[in-house]
Design a protein around this motif. Structure first.
Motif, PDB file in Angstrom:
ATOM      1  N   SER A 238      26.907   7.024 -83.604  1.00 30.48           N
ATOM      2  CA  SER A 238      27.607   8.120 -82.932  1.00 30.48           C
ATOM      3  C   SER A 238      28.381   7.641 -81.712  1.00 30.48           C
ATOM      4  N   ASP A 239      27.906   6.560 -81.069  1.00 33.96           N
ATOM      5  CA  ASP A 239      28.658   6.002 -79.939  1.00 33.96           C
ATOM      6  C   ASP A 239      30.021   5.492 -80.394  1.00 33.96           C
ATOM      7  N   ILE A 240      30.061   4.909 -81.589  1.00 27.51           N
ATOM      8  CA  ILE A 240      31.335   4.451 -82.150  1.00 27.51           C
ATOM      9  C   ILE A 240      32.228   5.650 -82.439  1.00 27.51           C
ATOM     10  N   ALA A 241      31.641   6.660 -83.072  1.00 26.34           N
ATOM     11  CA  ALA A 241      32.412   7.858 -83.426  1.00 26.34           C
ATOM     12  C   ALA A 241      33.003   8.535 -82.196  1.00 26.34           C
ATOM     13  N   GLU A 242      32.280   8.447 -81.066  1.00 26.75           N
ATOM     14  CA  GLU A 242      32.748   9.085 -79.839  1.00 26.75           C
ATOM     15  C   GLU A 242      33.594   8.148 -78.981  1.00 26.75           C
ATOM     16  N   GLY A 243      33.780   6.905 -79.450  1.00 31.77           N
ATOM     17  CA  GLY A 243      34.596   5.947 -78.707  1.00 31.77           C
ATOM     18  C   GLY A 243      33.993   5.506 -77.384  1.00 31.77           C
ATOM     19  N   LYS A 244      32.655   5.497 -77.306  1.00 26.67           N
ATOM     20  CA  LYS A 244      32.000   5.147 -76.048  1.00 26.67           C
ATOM     21  C   LYS A 244      32.022   3.638 -75.794  1.00 26.67           C
ATOM     22  N   MET A 245      32.166   3.306 -74.528  1.00 26.68           N
ATOM     23  CA  MET A 245      32.050   1.906 -74.128  1.00 26.68           C
ATOM     24  C   MET A 245      30.573   1.592 -73.898  1.00 26.68           C
ATOM     25  N   THR A 246      30.054   0.643 -74.645  1.00 31.58           N
ATOM     26  CA  THR A 246      28.689   0.169 -74.470  1.00 31.58           C
ATOM     27  C   THR A 246      28.751  -1.345 -74.277  1.00 31.58           C
ATOM     28  N   LEU A 247      27.627  -1.945 -73.938  1.00 27.72           N
ATOM     29  CA  LEU A 247      27.609  -3.398 -73.775  1.00 27.72           C
ATOM     30  C   LEU A 247      27.994  -4.083 -75.083  1.00 27.72           C
ATOM     31  N   ILE A 248      27.594  -3.498 -76.191  1.00 25.44           N
ATOM     32  CA  ILE A 248      27.923  -4.058 -77.503  1.00 25.44           C
ATOM     33  C   ILE A 248      29.431  -4.054 -77.721  1.00 25.44           C
ATOM     34  N   VAL A 249      30.081  -2.940 -77.398  1.00 30.40           N
ATOM     35  CA  VAL A 249      31.532  -2.836 -77.547  1.00 30.40           C
ATOM     36  C   VAL A 249      32.241  -3.806 -76.614  1.00 30.40           C
ATOM     37  N   VAL A 250      31.806  -3.827 -75.368  1.00 32.74           N
ATOM     38  CA  VAL A 250      32.425  -4.722 -74.369  1.00 32.74           C
ATOM     39  C   VAL A 250      32.351  -6.165 -74.833  1.00 32.74           C
ATOM     40  N   ASN A 251      31.187  -6.576 -75.314  1.00 31.49           N
ATOM     41  CA  ASN A 251      31.003  -7.952 -75.759  1.00 31.49           C
ATOM     42  C   ASN A 251      31.847  -8.274 -76.979  1.00 31.49           C
ATOM     43  N   ALA A 252      31.885  -7.341 -77.933  1.00 31.58           N
ATOM     44  CA  ALA A 252      32.666  -7.569 -79.154  1.00 31.58           C
ATOM     45  C   ALA A 252      34.156  -7.684 -78.845  1.00 31.58           C
ATOM     46  N   LEU A 253      34.664  -6.838 -77.962  1.00 32.74           N
ATOM     47  CA  LEU A 253      36.086  -6.885 -77.603  1.00 32.74           C
ATOM     48  C   LEU A 253      36.441  -8.177 -76.874  1.00 32.74           C
ATOM     49  N   GLU A 254      35.484  -8.710 -76.118  1.00 30.16           N
ATOM     50  CA  GLU A 254      35.728  -9.976 -75.417  1.00 30.16           C
ATOM     51  C   GLU A 254      35.767 -11.158 -76.378  1.00 30.16           C
ATOM     52  N   LYS A 255      34.981 -11.078 -77.455  1.00 30.59           N
ATOM     53  CA  LYS A 255      34.848 -12.212 -78.380  1.00 30.59           C
ATOM     54  C   LYS A 255      35.805 -12.157 -79.570  1.00 30.59           C
ATOM     55  N   ALA A 256      36.229 -10.968 -79.949  1.00 28.01           N
ATOM     56  CA  ALA A 256      36.959 -10.793 -81.205  1.00 28.01           C
ATOM     57  C   ALA A 256      38.340 -11.441 -81.191  1.00 28.01           C
ATOM     58  N   ASN A 257      38.765 -11.917 -82.369  1.00 25.28           N
ATOM     59  CA  ASN A 257      40.157 -12.376 -82.489  1.00 25.28           C
ATOM     60  C   ASN A 257      41.067 -11.152 -82.456  1.00 25.28           C
ATOM     61  N   ASP A 258      42.368 -11.383 -82.367  1.00 23.35           N
ATOM     62  CA  ASP A 258      43.313 -10.272 -82.177  1.00 23.35           C
ATOM     63  C   ASP A 258      43.221  -9.228 -83.292  1.00 23.35           C
ATOM     64  N   GLU A 259      43.122  -9.702 -84.525  1.00 21.98           N
ATOM     65  CA  GLU A 259      43.086  -8.775 -85.655  1.00 21.98           C
ATOM     66  C   GLU A 259      41.849  -7.895 -85.611  1.00 21.98           C
ATOM     67  N   ASP A 260      40.696  -8.538 -85.404  1.00 21.59           N
ATOM     68  CA  ASP A 260      39.448  -7.768 -85.362  1.00 21.59           C
ATOM     69  C   ASP A 260      39.403  -6.849 -84.142  1.00 21.59           C
ATOM     70  N   LYS A 261      39.936  -7.316 -83.034  1.00 17.49           N
ATOM     71  CA  LYS A 261      39.960  -6.487 -81.827  1.00 17.49           C
ATOM     72  C   LYS A 261      40.773  -5.215 -82.071  1.00 17.49           C
ATOM     73  N   GLN A 262      41.915  -5.371 -82.718  1.00 15.74           N
ATOM     74  CA  GLN A 262      42.757  -4.203 -82.998  1.00 15.74           C
ATOM     75  C   GLN A 262      42.069  -3.235 -83.965  1.00 15.74           C
ATOM     76  N   THR A 263      41.302  -3.780 -84.910  1.00 20.71           N
ATOM     77  CA  THR A 263      40.556  -2.921 -85.839  1.00 20.71           C
ATOM     78  C   THR A 263      39.514  -2.110 -85.085  1.00 20.71           C
ATOM     79  N   ILE A 264      38.771  -2.787 -84.211  1.00 20.06           N
ATOM     80  CA  ILE A 264      37.742  -2.097 -83.425  1.00 20.06           C
ATOM     81  C   ILE A 264      38.378  -1.009 -82.564  1.00 20.06           C
ATOM     82  N   LEU A 265      39.460  -1.351 -81.878  1.00 21.00           N
ATOM     83  CA  LEU A 265      40.116  -0.399 -80.985  1.00 21.00           C
ATOM     84  C   LEU A 265      40.663   0.808 -81.752  1.00 21.00           C
ATOM     85  N   LYS A 266      41.256   0.535 -82.899  1.00 18.65           N
ATOM     86  CA  LYS A 266      41.842   1.620 -83.698  1.00 18.65           C
ATOM     87  C   LYS A 266      40.774   2.638 -84.085  1.00 18.65           C
TER      88      LYS A 266
END
Length: 333
Positions: A238-266
């Protein structure tokens, strides 16, 4: 874990009885009912449990800390009522939120009266324990007030993070300390104050509370992706569905390549995510080890909290506080 649960249930019963007595003279009846509603709905009452235990850890008795524990639980309940209104959450502890069962104006008033009662009770500490010094009462009041300021700051920061996907880890940790950890740290600190601890032990136990408070919130983020809907009481992810920033999201966005980062953000930015999209994001979190990363950070905080207790004499309170540190990241809800 069973020992911890038994201890928390015992302390919760003591605290609930005292809350019932403290709120018994509220009028009109609707305001009283709304004010007592969440307390009657259950809840672990972790914070006052910590207050009673830290008081005993430093040589005080359980009864010395009951009023302090009640004050901290009333502040927690006040914050839940107002959070539900701000977040437009309709369910709390498995039943309609206060503003849903009654209305927003009465819910706001019930939160306000709990806030005020907390300070009234803290001011009356000497009535239940004449040995408490005026300085101890003042420091208890200062600690509770500071935690309230931090809760408000944390909530404002959390709201400011909505739609802001540039949040860094330090900013996120600062937010969850203020929103969640500060009140837990206050709970352990005022317990030490009630028990007559010296300044060093008071400071040490505030740090213990801070660490397990951080671990508690990070574990909540972790459970959102790893628990089951029945245990969690809401859909997984539900945190994903609500677009919440969590430590998991923050870490993934820092590590992800451009393509994966854009997928997560979208997907985070979309209002109506499908189960497939949520699964896609969770797979990316696993790809970059972000879920495990959050779990490891929470474990580190718990380990550090337990080390802090090593300078205290062995006792039932110490043993329980050690188990409680493990409990905050071992729970399924």
């Amino acid at each position: 874990m069973d020992d911890v649960t038994v201890t928390l249930k015992k302390s919760a019963s003591i605290i609930k009885d005292e809350i019932d007595a403290s709120l018994s003279n509220i009028i009109p009846q609707d305001l009283k009912n709304a004010s007592i509603y969440l307390t009657n709905a259950g809840g672990k009452m972790l914070r006052p449990g910590l207050t009673l235990l830290t008081c005993q850890l430093v040589g005080g008795s359980e009864s010395d800390a009951v009023k302090s524990g009640v004050a901290i639980e009333l502040i927690h309940t006040f914050s839940l009522i107002h959070d539900d209104i701000m977040d437009d959450d309709e369910v709390r502890r498995g039943q309609p939120a206060v503003h849903v069962k009654w209305d927003e104006p009465l819910a706001i008033l019930s939160g306000d009266i709990l806030f005020s009662k907390a300070f009234e009770i803290a001011l009356s500490l000497k009535e239940s324990n004449p040995n408490v010094s005026s300085d101890a009462v003042l420091e208890t009041l200062n600690t509770i007030a500071d935690s309230c300021i931090k809760i408000c700051e944390g909530q404002a920061l959390d709201m400011s993070f909505e739609g802001n996907f540039e949040v860094c880890e330090d900013d996120y940790l600062d937010m969850i300390f203020k929103k969640t950890g500060a009140l837990i740290a206050a709970a352990t600190k005022i317990g030490a104050i009630a028990g007559g601890a010296d300044l060093n032990d008071i400071s040490t136990l505030y740090e213990y509370g801070k660490l397990i408070g951080l671990a508690f919130q990070i574990h909540d983020d972790y459970l959102d992706l790893t628990s089951d809907e029945e245990s969690l009481g809401k859909p997984i992810g539900s945190d994903i569905a609500e677009g919440k920033m969590t430590l998991i999201v923050v870490n993934a966005l820092e590590k992800a390549n451009d393509e994966d980062k854009q997928t997560i953000l979208k997907i985070l930015k979309e209002e109506n995510n499908s189960l497939e999209q949520i699964d896609q994001v969770m797979n990316l979190f696993n790809k970059y080890g972000s879920i495990e990363y959050a779990s490891n950070i929470a474990q580190t905080y718990v380990n550090d909290a337990k080390k802090i207790l090593s300078n205290f004499e062995d006792s039932y309170a110490k043993e329980t506080l050690l188990k409680l540190a493990d409990y905050v990241i071992g729970r399924s809800t």
